[in-house]
Design an enzyme around this catalytic site. Structure first.
Site, PDB file in Angstrom:
ATOM      1  N   ASP A   1     -10.073  -5.325  -3.886  1.00  0.00           N
ATOM      2  CA  ASP A   1      -9.503  -4.358  -2.943  1.00  0.00           C
ATOM      3  C   ASP A   1     -10.346  -3.084  -2.902  1.00  0.00           C
ATOM      4  OD1 ASP A   1      -7.913  -2.567  -1.497  1.00  0.00           O
ATOM      5  OD2 ASP A   1      -6.055  -3.423  -2.273  1.00  0.00           O
TER       6      ASP A   1
ATOM      7  N   SER B   1       0.840  -1.204   0.000  1.00  0.00           N
ATOM      8  CA  SER B   1       0.000   0.000   0.000  1.00  0.00           C
ATOM      9  C   SER B   1       0.880   1.261   0.000  1.00  0.00           C
ATOM     10  CB  SER B   1      -0.952  -0.045   1.199  1.00  0.00           C
ATOM     11  OG  SER B   1      -1.989   0.898   1.071  1.00  0.00           O
TER      12      SER B   1
ATOM     13  N   HIS C   1      -7.793  -5.808   0.511  1.00  0.00           N
ATOM     14  CA  HIS C   1      -6.535  -5.104   0.788  1.00  0.00           C
ATOM     15  C   HIS C   1      -5.744  -5.921   1.809  1.00  0.00           C
ATOM     16  CE1 HIS C   1      -4.146  -1.544   0.199  1.00  0.00           C
ATOM     17  NE2 HIS C   1      -4.120  -1.252   1.493  1.00  0.00           N
TER      18      HIS C   1
END
Length: 218
Positions: free
Chosen positions: A169, A117, A200
């Site tokens: 996600d 991320s 995620h």
């Protein structure tokens, strides 16, 4: 020289390679610590894993809440709503960890940068701008923010890059992974790309693929 605080996992034998792995927004270096035994890496490939903790800063998009973050995000436009000064500071902090590994006897070409991320953005900038050849770059469920701020270095023009992303996600939609790959291709890189039916997060199939990729590049 001071360095970011880190979780470090040493192999059973003296390390011959290092993986510096940056966590996502609001997490810390312990986030990916449990993955190391799941990688089931062979004893013949002794890798030191380094999971740094990001500093805690106010994050605008989360109402100014103070949390571990590699950079502030002010809005949804990732080209203009990120703090480039924060990104540069985090890149420099990551580079200091690379230099520490070199000082500990790990050649730069035996060092992999990885990020999940927000951490993936920093890994992208740090690896592609690094003045010494690195072993590889791994980008997990991430996005390529502040691309115009990147000053790519020819030392890593041919660095192996693997981008992983989840098709379900909600935090970093798969489109961001596709955009990362397209941007890298436009810059002349040749990233590999694989998706998984996950949110995620990470999943067992991805962990197995990460293990195979690390063994390939190291």
């Amino acid at each position: 020289m001071s360095h970011l605080p880190c979780v470090e996992i040493e192999p059973n034998e003296p390390a011959s390679a290092s993986v510096i792995w940056l966590h996502g927004l609001g997490a810390d270096g312990h986030d990916f610590e449990p993955i190391v035994p799941e990688l089931r890496l062979p004893e013949s490939l002794p890798i030191r894993f380094i999971f740094p903790h990001a500093p805690s800063i106010p994050v605008t998009i989360n109402g100014g809440m103070v949390m571990p973050a590699w950079f502030d995000i002010r809005g949804m436009d990732l080209d203009t709503a990120v703090d480039e000064a924060d990104i540069l500071a985090s890149v420099n902090a990551t580079r200091a960890l690379i230099e520490r590994e070199i000082a500990r006897g790990i050649p730069s070409e035996r060092i992999v940068l990885a990020g999940f991320s927000q951490g993936g953005t920093i890994a992208l900038h740090a690896a592609l701008s690094h003045p010494d050849k690195l072993a590889g770059l791994m980008v997990l469920s991430s996005f390529f923010a502040a691309q115009n701020a990147l000053e790519a270095h020819p030392a890593n023009r041919n660095i192996p890059i693997h981008v992983f992303h989840g098709t379900e996600d909600p935090m970093a939609p798969e489109m961001l992974g596709q955009q990362t790959v397209a941007a890298l291709q436009a810059m002349g890189y040749s990233p590999a790309y694989k998706t998984y039916p996950m949110p995620h997060a990470v999943c067992p199939e991805e962990i197995a693929d990460i293990s195979r990729w690390l063994q390939q590049v190291l």
